[in-house]
Design a protein around this motif. Structure first.
Motif, PDB file in Angstrom:
ATOM      1  N   MET A  96     -10.270 -17.949  16.281  1.00  0.00           N
ATOM      2  CA  MET A  96      -8.962 -17.775  15.656  1.00  0.00           C
ATOM      3  C   MET A  96      -8.092 -19.025  15.766  1.00  0.00           C
ATOM      4  SD  MET A  96      -8.037 -13.777  16.575  1.00  0.00           S
ATOM      5  CE  MET A  96      -6.668 -13.670  15.400  1.00  0.00           C
ATOM      6  N   ALA A  97      -8.233 -19.768  16.854  1.00  0.00           N
ATOM      7  CA  ALA A  97      -7.351 -20.920  17.083  1.00  0.00           C
ATOM      8  C   ALA A  97      -7.360 -21.921  15.934  1.00  0.00           C
ATOM      9  CB  ALA A  97      -7.703 -21.594  18.409  1.00  0.00           C
ATOM     10  N   PRO A  98      -8.511 -22.402  15.475  1.00  0.00           N
ATOM     11  CA  PRO A  98      -8.472 -23.396  14.386  1.00  0.00           C
ATOM     12  C   PRO A  98      -7.904 -22.835  13.087  1.00  0.00           C
ATOM     13  CG  PRO A  98     -10.743 -22.738  14.880  1.00  0.00           C
ATOM     14  CD  PRO A  98      -9.901 -22.192  15.961  1.00  0.00           C
ATOM     15  N   ARG A  99      -8.151 -21.560  12.810  1.00  0.00           N
ATOM     16  CA  ARG A  99      -7.617 -20.952  11.582  1.00  0.00           C
ATOM     17  C   ARG A  99      -6.093 -20.861  11.655  1.00  0.00           C
ATOM     18  NH1 ARG A  99     -11.739 -18.455   8.637  1.00  0.00           N
ATOM     19  NH2 ARG A  99     -13.716 -19.310   9.344  1.00  0.00           N
ATOM     20  N   VAL A 100      -5.570 -20.463  12.825  1.00  0.00           N
ATOM     21  CA  VAL A 100      -4.122 -20.349  12.972  1.00  0.00           C
ATOM     22  C   VAL A 100      -3.462 -21.725  12.912  1.00  0.00           C
ATOM     23  CG1 VAL A 100      -2.290 -19.749  14.610  1.00  0.00           C
ATOM     24  CG2 VAL A 100      -4.175 -18.152  14.224  1.00  0.00           C
ATOM     25  N   GLU A 101      -4.080 -22.707  13.543  1.00  0.00           N
ATOM     26  CA  GLU A 101      -3.524 -24.059  13.496  1.00  0.00           C
ATOM     27  C   GLU A 101      -3.497 -24.567  12.057  1.00  0.00           C
ATOM     28  OE1 GLU A 101      -4.086 -28.490  15.492  1.00  0.00           O
ATOM     29  OE2 GLU A 101      -4.984 -26.716  16.438  1.00  0.00           O
ATOM     30  N   ASP A 102      -4.549 -24.310  11.310  1.00  0.00           N
ATOM     31  CA  ASP A 102      -4.596 -24.730   9.914  1.00  0.00           C
ATOM     32  C   ASP A 102      -3.512 -24.041   9.098  1.00  0.00           C
ATOM     33  OD1 ASP A 102      -5.938 -26.213   7.770  1.00  0.00           O
ATOM     34  OD2 ASP A 102      -6.508 -24.225   7.042  1.00  0.00           O
ATOM     35  N   LEU A 103      -3.277 -22.763   9.387  1.00  0.00           N
ATOM     36  CA  LEU A 103      -2.221 -22.018   8.692  1.00  0.00           C
ATOM     37  C   LEU A 103      -0.861 -22.672   8.906  1.00  0.00           C
ATOM     38  CD1 LEU A 103      -1.549 -19.316   7.130  1.00  0.00           C
ATOM     39  CD2 LEU A 103      -1.131 -18.320   9.392  1.00  0.00           C
ATOM     40  N   ILE A 104      -0.581 -23.079  10.141  1.00  0.00           N
ATOM     41  CA  ILE A 104       0.705 -23.713  10.450  1.00  0.00           C
ATOM     42  C   ILE A 104       0.803 -25.073   9.755  1.00  0.00           C
ATOM     43  CG2 ILE A 104       2.142 -24.673  12.286  1.00  0.00           C
ATOM     44  CD1 ILE A 104       0.863 -22.551  14.165  1.00  0.00           C
ATOM     45  N   ARG A 105      -0.259 -25.847   9.834  1.00  0.00           N
ATOM     46  CA  ARG A 105      -0.207 -27.193   9.252  1.00  0.00           C
ATOM     47  C   ARG A 105      -0.085 -27.130   7.730  1.00  0.00           C
ATOM     48  NH1 ARG A 105      -0.669 -30.857  13.078  1.00  0.00           N
ATOM     49  NH2 ARG A 105      -1.792 -30.407  15.007  1.00  0.00           N
ATOM     50  N   ARG A 106      -0.753 -26.184   7.098  1.00  0.00           N
ATOM     51  CA  ARG A 106      -0.598 -26.035   5.644  1.00  0.00           C
ATOM     52  C   ARG A 106       0.840 -25.678   5.284  1.00  0.00           C
ATOM     53  NH1 ARG A 106      -5.403 -22.996   5.672  1.00  0.00           N
ATOM     54  NH2 ARG A 106      -4.264 -21.125   5.021  1.00  0.00           N
ATOM     55  N   TRP A 134      -4.842 -19.963  24.009  1.00  0.00           N
ATOM     56  CA  TRP A 134      -5.123 -20.670  22.763  1.00  0.00           C
ATOM     57  C   TRP A 134      -3.958 -20.676  21.795  1.00  0.00           C
ATOM     58  CZ3 TRP A 134      -4.896 -18.361  18.032  1.00  0.00           C
ATOM     59  CH2 TRP A 134      -5.037 -16.979  17.963  1.00  0.00           C
ATOM     60  N   ALA A 135      -3.261 -19.559  21.655  1.00  0.00           N
ATOM     61  CA  ALA A 135      -2.176 -19.498  20.676  1.00  0.00           C
ATOM     62  C   ALA A 135      -1.024 -20.417  21.075  1.00  0.00           C
ATOM     63  CB  ALA A 135      -1.685 -18.064  20.528  1.00  0.00           C
ATOM     64  N   LEU A 136      -0.662 -20.395  22.355  1.00  0.00           N
ATOM     65  CA  LEU A 136       0.427 -21.255  22.809  1.00  0.00           C
ATOM     66  C   LEU A 136       0.030 -22.725  22.764  1.00  0.00           C
ATOM     67  CD1 LEU A 136       1.698 -19.054  25.779  1.00  0.00           C
ATOM     68  CD2 LEU A 136       2.685 -19.257  23.485  1.00  0.00           C
ATOM     69  N   ASP A 137      -1.255 -23.023  22.982  1.00  0.00           N
ATOM     70  CA  ASP A 137      -1.731 -24.396  22.831  1.00  0.00           C
ATOM     71  C   ASP A 137      -1.590 -24.866  21.382  1.00  0.00           C
ATOM     72  OD1 ASP A 137      -2.374 -24.596  25.488  1.00  0.00           O
ATOM     73  OD2 ASP A 137      -4.516 -24.188  25.218  1.00  0.00           O
ATOM     74  N   VAL A 138      -1.880 -23.976  20.445  1.00  0.00           N
ATOM     75  CA  VAL A 138      -1.703 -24.309  19.024  1.00  0.00           C
ATOM     76  C   VAL A 138      -0.238 -24.598  18.732  1.00  0.00           C
ATOM     77  CG1 VAL A 138      -1.770 -23.360  16.684  1.00  0.00           C
ATOM     78  CG2 VAL A 138      -3.747 -23.096  18.192  1.00  0.00           C
ATOM     79  N   ALA A 139       0.650 -23.794  19.282  1.00  0.00           N
ATOM     80  CA  ALA A 139       2.082 -24.017  19.060  1.00  0.00           C
ATOM     81  C   ALA A 139       2.500 -25.385  19.579  1.00  0.00           C
ATOM     82  CB  ALA A 139       2.890 -22.912  19.742  1.00  0.00           C
ATOM     83  N   ARG A 140       1.994 -25.776  20.747  1.00  0.00           N
ATOM     84  CA  ARG A 140       2.356 -27.083  21.295  1.00  0.00           C
ATOM     85  C   ARG A 140       1.791 -28.216  20.438  1.00  0.00           C
ATOM     86  NH1 ARG A 140       1.847 -24.310  26.138  1.00  0.00           N
ATOM     87  NH2 ARG A 140      -0.367 -24.793  26.373  1.00  0.00           N
ATOM     88  N   ARG A 141       0.543 -28.055  19.974  1.00  0.00           N
ATOM     89  CA  ARG A 141      -0.058 -29.121  19.149  1.00  0.00           C
ATOM     90  C   ARG A 141       0.668 -29.295  17.825  1.00  0.00           C
ATOM     91  NH1 ARG A 141      -5.044 -26.968  21.042  1.00  0.00           N
ATOM     92  NH2 ARG A 141      -5.409 -25.854  19.087  1.00  0.00           N
ATOM     93  N   THR A 142       1.179 -28.202  17.297  1.00  0.00           N
ATOM     94  CA  THR A 142       1.870 -28.281  16.002  1.00  0.00           C
ATOM     95  C   THR A 142       3.384 -28.454  16.160  1.00  0.00           C
ATOM     96  OG1 THR A 142       1.921 -25.856  15.926  1.00  0.00           O
ATOM     97  CG2 THR A 142       0.104 -26.965  14.783  1.00  0.00           C
TER      98      THR A 142
END
Length: 474
Positions: A96-106, A134-142
């Motif tokens: 799920m992590a890469p899909r969610v990160e991609d959603l935010i970046r798009r 994983w979700a909070l890591d995605v938030a920090r990366r984005t």
């Protein structure tokens, strides 16, 4: 025109998590947000199917104003058992992590693909604490703001946040979290007594799975310390000692779960009709025993039959929710002649596959709630002033039972005999005790009042949510 703040809300993929987080999404919309609600693909389809009767001709749903439902693959095969929570928790982190990160970046136009959010850039994330790091890591990366939402009791969250203390005090093993010398412990004198066997990582799956979950939760403790807010679906009056000890955890509840304008929202089973409400309308005030055990509880055949016979023996009207996945030969069936004797035309009981639980518990005909003590059900019972017959099944439900029976004293425990069975005689006797105990009724009515005051303007939960919203907007 300045775009609305846009929150990405991600629940843990289980009904008891999806329902309160979808209500949180509605609360954000009411404060001016647009919301993208990212369910696992498997649960997304279940939620959409259950809401099919609310869908308009253009494919949208009138119950989801400014909430866009999106599906994210959880990494499991279509036929895999998603009640294997340990495997689900570990696998979804990878997929799920890469899909969610991609959603935010798009949404921010950072990829060559078109923005498919349709609602401007995602500006913040509210992730279920149980998703882990994983979700909070995605938030920090984005580089968006983040909050973790804990949809169960603050006391259970406190046990997870106290893992290192429990290791230091030799209560649990540092390698796998298993119990060492003590069977029970208290994090503070005013908090509920907890049993080491009922800690979240000690009562799910095999030993290997428990160890993996323990390691996963330790990582989650580190991750959540870095997010902007930790929210909890509880209220100060219910768990004041826990919130005093863990001031960073903000109570914003109890959330009104599962209902919007008289329609179910977030459920996995599609309601057949509202026949149970019409049936309740025909019953005397405070006469009906309501029985519901949530989305995971499973009984063996003997216990299922003892429950049925206990409801018959008590002689009271009853409304019993029996999920379709545990009857009709799949697991067990009713006692011989039970349905003919007490259910249907001329009977005093009603059995349904699904109920609008919030509406049921608010109904004046309901006298008591036979419950598995899931936190959503516990908060719904409290906010409607309904006494409990507490029948926990696993995990946090045992702590919730301690609150119900020993701390708040708004219910009685269903106790098993030496063979591990809760007998029909015991069930009928406990129901009668609940019906006649004026003290329990007074205490649960008092808690109902406090819970309602907490979410009104000027109440502690209302103010906490406003503070959180304003911080996430800026």
């Amino acid at each position: 025109m300045t775009p609305r703040p846009h929150a990405l809300v991600i629940p843990y993929p289980a009904q008891g998590h999806v329902i309160p987080l979808l209500e949180l999404a509605h609360a954000l919309v009411a404060r001016g947000f647009t919301v993208t609600f990212a369910n696992s693909e498997f649960n997304h389809h279940r939620v959409v199917a259950a809401m099919a009767d609310t869908t308009t001709k253009d494919g949208s749903t009138g119950l989801l104003d400014r909430i866009r439902l999106v599906a994210v693959p959880d990494g499991m095969d279509p036929g895999e058992d998603r009640s294997n929570l340990v495997r689900l928790t570990v696998v979804m982190a990878e997929h799920m992590a890469p899909r969610v990160e991609d959603l935010i970046r798009r949404s921010h136009g950072e990829t060559t693909e078109d923005d498919d959010t349709g609602d401007g850039p995602i500006t913040c994330m509210v992730a279920d604490y149980n998703l882990g790091t994983w979700a909070l890591d995605v938030a920090r990366r984005t580089r968006i703001k983040s909050a973790a939402i804990w949809p169960a009791s603050a006391a259970v969250l406190a046990s997870i946040l106290s893992i290192h203390r429990l290791i230091h005090e030799n209560i649990i093993d540092s390698n796998d979290g298993s119990a060492l010398t003590q069977a029970t412990f208290q994090l503070s004198p005013d908090m509920p007594v907890m049993h080491t066997a009922h800690l979240a990582w000690n009562c799910i799956g095999s030993h290997e799975g428990q160890e993996a979950l323990f390691r996963y939760l330790i990582g989650g403790v580190r991750a959540v310390e870095k997010c902007d807010f930790i929210l909890c679906n509880s209220f100060h009056g219910a768990e004041h000692a826990t919130f005093a000890r863990f001031p960073k955890v903000l109570p914003i509840g109890p959330l009104l779960t599962g209902e919007r304008r008289g329609k179910a929202v977030g459920h996995f089973w599609r309601p057949e009709d509202d026949a149970c409400i019409s049936w309740l309308d025909a019953q005397p005030a405070r006469s009906v025993v309501y029985v519901a055990f949530g989305s995971f509880t499973m009984f063996d055949s003997r216990q299922f039959q003892e429950l049925a016979l206990g409801l018959e023996l008590c002689g009271r009207p009853f409304l019993w929710v029996v999920r379709p996945d545990i009857v009709h030969g799949d697991v067990h069936d009713y006692p011989d002649g039970f349905l003919g004797r007490v259910v249907g035309a001329g009977g005093r009981g009603m059995v349904v596959a699904w109920s609008p639980q919030q509406r049921v518990l608010a109904h004046p005909a309901v006298a008591c709630f036979v419950s598995h003590c899931g936190w959503n059900s516990t908060m719904e019972g409290v906010r409607n002033g309904v006494p409990f017959l507490a029948w926990p099944y696993f995990a946090d439900q045992f702590v919730n039972k301690v609150y119900i029976c020993d701390v708040w004293k708004v219910g009685l425990e269903a106790e098993a005999n030496e063979s591990g069975v809760i007998t029909k005689e015991h069930i009928a006797g406990r129901v009668e005790e609940l019906m006649s105990d004026g003290g329990i009724r007074e205490r649960v009515e008092a808690m109902k009042k406090v819970s309602h005051e907490s979410v009104k303007e000027g109440g502690s939960s209302h103010d906490n949510f406003d503070m959180f919203v304003e911080a996430m907007k800026t």
